[in-house]
Design an enzyme around this catalytic site. Sequence first.
Site, PDB file in Angstrom:
ATOM      1  CD  GLN A   9      -9.376   7.524  -0.903  1.00 20.97           C
ATOM      2  OE1 GLN A   9     -10.656   7.687  -0.404  1.00 20.97           O
ATOM      3  NE2 GLN A   9      -8.576   6.699  -0.335  1.00 20.97           N
ATOM      4  CB  CYS A  30      -9.586 -28.667  10.270  1.00 22.84           C
ATOM      5  SG  CYS A  30     -10.254 -26.563  10.782  1.00 22.84           S
ATOM      6  CB  CYS A  85      -6.512 -25.755   7.152  1.00 23.23           C
ATOM      7  SG  CYS A  85      -6.918 -25.617   9.113  1.00 23.23           S
ATOM      8  N   GLY A 109     -10.903   4.215   0.862  1.00 24.99           N
ATOM      9  CA  GLY A 109     -12.010   4.936   1.659  1.00 24.99           C
ATOM     10  C   GLY A 109     -13.114   4.317   2.191  1.00 24.99           C
ATOM     11  CB  CYS A 169     -11.820 -26.407   7.621  1.00 23.39           C
ATOM     12  SG  CYS A 169     -10.099 -25.442   7.277  1.00 23.39           S
ATOM     13  CG  HIS A 216      -9.174 -22.376  11.010  1.00 22.65           C
ATOM     14  ND1 HIS A 216      -9.831 -23.349  10.236  1.00 22.65           N
ATOM     15  CD2 HIS A 216     -10.093 -21.665  11.376  1.00 22.65           C
ATOM     16  CE1 HIS A 216     -10.946 -23.246  10.093  1.00 22.65           C
ATOM     17  NE2 HIS A 216     -11.225 -22.050  10.627  1.00 22.65           N
ATOM     18  CG  ASP A 223      -0.367  -0.019   2.493  1.00 26.60           C
ATOM     19  OD1 ASP A 223       1.008  -0.081   2.566  1.00 26.60           O
ATOM     20  OD2 ASP A 223      -0.827  -0.224   3.631  1.00 26.60           O
ATOM     21  CB  SER A 224       0.268   4.623  -0.853  1.00 25.94           C
ATOM     22  OG  SER A 224      -0.760   5.048  -0.032  1.00 25.94           O
ATOM     23  N   GLY A 225       0.800   3.630   2.188  1.00 23.59           N
ATOM     24  CA  GLY A 225       1.223   4.249   3.590  1.00 23.59           C
ATOM     25  C   GLY A 225       0.304   5.245   4.055  1.00 23.59           C
ATOM     26  N   GLY A 226      -0.442   5.749   2.758  1.00 27.79           N
ATOM     27  CA  GLY A 226      -1.460   6.883   3.196  1.00 27.79           C
ATOM     28  C   GLY A 226      -2.394   6.738   4.435  1.00 27.79           C
ATOM     29  CG  ASP A 269      -4.847   6.724  -1.034  1.00 27.80           C
ATOM     30  OD1 ASP A 269      -3.713   6.374  -0.177  1.00 27.80           O
ATOM     31  OD2 ASP A 269      -5.923   6.361  -0.738  1.00 27.80           O
ATOM     32  CG  ASP A 313      -6.084  -5.329   2.176  1.00 26.95           C
ATOM     33  OD1 ASP A 313      -6.704  -4.596   1.473  1.00 26.95           O
ATOM     34  OD2 ASP A 313      -5.711  -5.044   3.330  1.00 26.95           O
TER      35      ASP A 313
HETATM   36 ZN   LIG Z   1      -9.053 -25.375   9.222  1.00 26.67          ZN
END
Ligand SMILES: [Zn+2]
Length: 377
Positions: A193, A313, A310, A220, A308, A339, A90-93, A144, A270
């Site tokens: 934005q 699990c 994973c 935003g 799940c 998980h 990201d830009s850090g903004g 931004d 994200d």
């Molecule tokens: Zn799991």
Amino acid sequence: MFTLVHQDKNGKARLGKLVTEHGEIDTPTFMPVGTHATIKGLYPKDVEEAGAQIMLSNTYHVFLRPGMDVIRKAGGLHKFISWGKPILTDSGGYQVFSLALLRKLSDKGVEFQSHIDGFKHFLTPEDVIDIQSDLGSDIMMPLDECVHYPCTKDHGEVAMKRTVIWAKRSHKHMLEHKKNGPTRKQLLFGIVQGATYEDLRWVCAKELIDIDFDGYSIGGVSVGEPSDLIYNILDFTAGLLPQGKPRYAMGIGYPADIVEAVDRGIDMFDCVVPTRYGRNGTAFTSGGKIPIRNAPYAEDFKPLDEQCSCYVCKNFSRAYLRHLFNAQEMLGLTLLSLHNVYFFLDLTRNIREAIKQDKFKEFKKIFLKRYNESFSS
Ligand SMILES: [Zn+2]
């Protein structure tokens, strides 16, 4: 760089492929967040095995600590953190606006004091491109101005206009950088934005599309506004963006938000939620959230989520995980985080499969019904 592979026949949900220097990304995709150049508590190899095709790293944090000298000497962020797949920075903004002390904004750039040691920094949009170039990120974001909710229209307009000016300068600087510098194939996204005002979003999107970015982020959003408003902004803004470029809803979100956003034509997400909740002892499951410390799990030998597959699990019970948290053992934080990250990645895998079969609307209905029912019970 981006191919729109398929759009669900019954809606706006899209399947795409984004090609970067460090690998391909199937969209819709979820990017686990590595705030301090690490996805908290997890080995990079485990995150990769869980199916992550890209991670996000925060420019603001890495810039302040360990600092760019260390990153440059290490040969870039990928080498420093031992992650061979794509990285979006990201830009850090957003962090400047939410974390930094005393910030002063002008069209020239942003002055702020580090939240760590109070040291003063001044960054221009060009500096922010240079930093991300040195990090070696596969997808960069321009500086931004992010506003909080609620925000007056006047304030939203000033921030949006500044975002556009900075976007133009960032894009120009990146092109010059590519001409004179290493031939890295770094991508740069524009950030739309405009707070909650449709006409401001419209102007911003139009200006950014004229610049022709590699992709478009919706910034935003999820800054304190109610869910309905988030979905409206996403719906409206996604409709302004070109079909053939990836769309990224920054900081979205919870599982239900991701499903709703995909339904509105968003491709990338994200959020720190999987690891943050994991550390706090809450697991996301197909049946809603599980606060693992609670007494009913003391003798519950089922896995966190029977649906799940994973590592957690497949190998550990709720009772054991609860024990780890109660005994304050590190492994508990790691296993719940792993998980949760897998759950978010699996969600986008299932979303992609549903879109492929033109069944996203059905998937959404079933997923939300089960998730919301369990959550409220
Ligand atoms: Zn799991």
